[in-house]
Structures are given as C-alpha cells and as structure tokens.
Design an enzyme around this catalytic site. Structure first.
Site, short mmCIF file in Angstrom:
data_model
loop_
_atom_site.label_atom_id
_atom_site.label_comp_id
_atom_site.label_asym_id
_atom_site.label_seq_id
_atom_site.Cartn_x
_atom_site.Cartn_y
_atom_site.Cartn_z
N ARG A 275 2.07 -2.86 5.86
CA ARG A 275 3.44 -3.36 5.83
C ARG A 275 3.98 -3.36 4.40
NH1 ARG A 275 1.96 -2.29 9.84
NH2 ARG A 275 1.96 -3.37 11.83
N SER B 173 8.10 -9.91 14.27
CA SER B 173 6.93 -10.60 13.72
C SER B 173 7.27 -11.09 12.31
CB SER B 173 5.73 -9.66 13.68
OG SER B 173 5.38 -9.26 14.99
N GLU C 284 6.76 -11.39 6.28
CA GLU C 284 7.14 -9.98 6.22
C GLU C 284 8.55 -9.74 5.70
OE1 GLU C 284 6.46 -7.23 9.33
OE2 GLU C 284 4.59 -8.14 10.00
#
Length: 339
Positions: free
Chosen positions: A166, A239, A335
């Site tokens: 990520r 998420s 994130e």
C-alpha cells in the site's frame, strides 16, 4: 481555462467519506496542457497543489488552502501487444472498476481480483492498490506523470515507482510532486487466475461458473458487496487501516496471548496480522464515536454516519490505534492520506 467551484468550492461530494470540506480553488483537469496554463496563472503563483481522483483514500480537513486539481482525464486503449502480453493504457481520471470490467470484456485477464475497488486509474499506483493476492505492481508496466512545480513530463518504470505494501514513491520521497496522467498495464496472455483466498474459492463454488477471469471478478464483486458499505449509502474510505507487518517476536507474543489471531507468514520472515481482526477483538466493530464509527459488518472500515469532519475521523483513528496497541502491542497505520 476553467476554475470549477462545485457548490461554492465544496469538496463534500468529492470524497467518499462525505466529510465537510471546502477549498479556495478547485480546478477540473481534462487535458494535461491545462497544468502548464494553471502554473502560469498569477492567481496560483504561490499555491501548492493537491491532486484529487475519486476521493476514496483521503481525509479532508474542513478548510483547504491549497489548490485542488480534480483529475478528469479520460481514455483507454490497447497500446501494443507481443507474444507474452497485452499492454493496455488508461488515462489517470478513468474510474478504476469500469476500467477493470472493460479489460475483461476485451478478453484481457489480470485485473479481475482488483474489481470494485473505488478510485481512479491514476490513484491506483500511488497506493499500490491490492486485493485477494494481486497488487498493482504485479500488472504494472509504466506510467506518465507531470511534475506540478516544473511542468516536466516523466515516464516512471516499475523500479522507479518503488512499490511496497500500500505504498509507492508517490507517497514517500515524491509525495505531492506529480500528477499521473496515464498508466500502462502489462496483462499476460498466459495469466493464471488467482483464487487462493478462501472467500473467493467459496464464492466461485456457489456461483458454479468455473475459474475464468470473469467468474473471479464476479466472485470478488459479490464478496466485497457483502462486506463493504457503498459510499453512496454511507460515507466511507474502504479499508481504513493497513494490515500491520510485525517482527517474529511481536508475532509470537500476540499468538501466545491470542492463539486464534489471524496472521500470515511473509517471505522475509515477518508476519502480516489482520487489522480487521485486531480492531474487532479490541471491541470497535460496530462501535461509534460521535458521528463516525467502525462498520458493523467489517471492523476495518471507518464510516461516516452523517455530518462528520476530519477531526471526528482522526479522533476515532487515534482511539482505535490506542486500544489495539494497549491490548496487542501492535501499532496500526491508517491508509488514507490527510489533507
């Protein structure tokens, strides 16, 4: 040159969390040449730039002083092919999920596991998006980006992008410096579908469609729709936390205290823990803090129940992180980027 205001410069409809946010200037990019024009405009001489795609991975503050470039670049095509692969190019403003479905309709496999991920093509490499065993780095050929301060156009190779979990150079050393105008994907002709995740295997069995790329895509869509809320129904950024990657010592400590913890061994000897499991065990699944909370069907997803601001989101982020750290000794990393 156009300066779009989007309801008095409101960004609320342009971020999937639905946070209250306004910007001094919002520019709608439909041609790469506009960047050069805007850089020469005296109104933006002292500004810094923020690049906005689908707004699905950002926590926006209420008042944004920077100039926001909303990427609307469109277009997709087969660039070339050889014996091994098709090389497919897409403009940075193309919506990701429709682009994936288009590639499958052409008979080009490789992106099906990334179905239904929100956002744009241009944002996908920034985050190195991934799902069910496939990441952007696995299908990436190159991208073209424009430097926001110099106007330089540059081609980035796989190595240049420095992809990680990520993560990419666009979130690290080059954060905020580039606007991605086009991405080229290398889709292998002998590609083998990835079905190793239990949820996908079970869904394929229930669909009784075999293991074709299109069937895998439908399985992924079905699973994601069951687990994840639709931003059109309730604000969310998918998420919210990364699955933490921990040392063997931390892994062993967690497993000793919680033998049923969900974890995956990595090739480098470290372990990836399931952030959703940690958050649920910490008591946050379905729990609210003011107008925000962790989703009742998936503890990894932070949702806006209505009227939330960035301050509300960050308060919940810190509370979840503190509880997981206290109970498991594991630090969670969010994130989304913060504006």
């Amino acid at each position: 040159m156009s300066v779009s205001t989007f309801s008095s410069s409101s960004l609320t409809a342009l971020n999937t969390l639905g946070l209250k946010a306004v910007a001094r200037h919002i520019l709608h990019l439909t041609e790469p040449a506009q960047i050069i024009q805007w850089r020469a405009d005296p109104r933006f001489a002292q500004t810094t730039w923020l690049v906005l795609g689908g707004g699905s991975n950002v926590v926006m503050s209420e008042c944004i002083e920077q100039t926001v470039i909303h990427v609307g670049l469109q277009g997709k095509r087969l660039l070339r092919e050889d014996d091994a692969a098709w090389y497919v190019a897409a403009a940075g403003g193309e919506a990701w999920h429709p682009f994936v479905q288009w590639t499958l309709a052409q008979g080009w496999a490789g992106l099906e596991n990334l179905s239904l991920i929100p956002g744009t093509v241009g944002a996908a490499p920034v985050q190195n998006i991934g799902a069910y065993g496939v990441e952007i780095k696995d299908v990436f050929e190159q991208l073209t980006a424009i430097h926001l301060q110099t106007g330089e156009s540059r081609v980035f190779t796989l190595a240049d992008c420095q992809f990680a979990y990520r993560d990419s150079v666009f979130k690290q050393a080059e954060a905020g410096q580039w606007l991605i105008v086009e991405v080229v994907f290398r889709l292998l002709k002998n590609y083998q579908v990835q079905t190793q995740y239990g949820d996908i295997e079970r869904e394929l069995l229930s669909l009784n469609l075999g293991c074709t790329p299109s069937a895998v895509a439908q399985a992924v869509i079905n699973v994601r729709q069951r687990k994840l809320p639709d931003p059109a129904q309730i604000g969310n950024a998918g998420s919210y936390f990364k699955n933490p990657i921990v040392s063997p010592a931390i892994y062993q400590a967690v497993m000793a205290a919680h033998p049923n913890a969900v974890a995956y061994a990595l090739e480098d000897g470290r372990y990836k823990l399931a952030a959703g499991w940690l958050i649920e065990q910490a008591g946050w699944k379905g729990r609210r803090l003011g107008p925000v909370g962790m989703y009742e069907k998936q503890a990894l997803v932070l949702v806006n129940h209505g009227g939330a601001t960035a301050a509300d989101v960050l308060a919940l982020e810190r509370a979840v992180q503190a509880d997981v750290l206290a109970q498991f000794g594991v630090e969670l990393e969010a994130e989304p980027v913060k504006w």
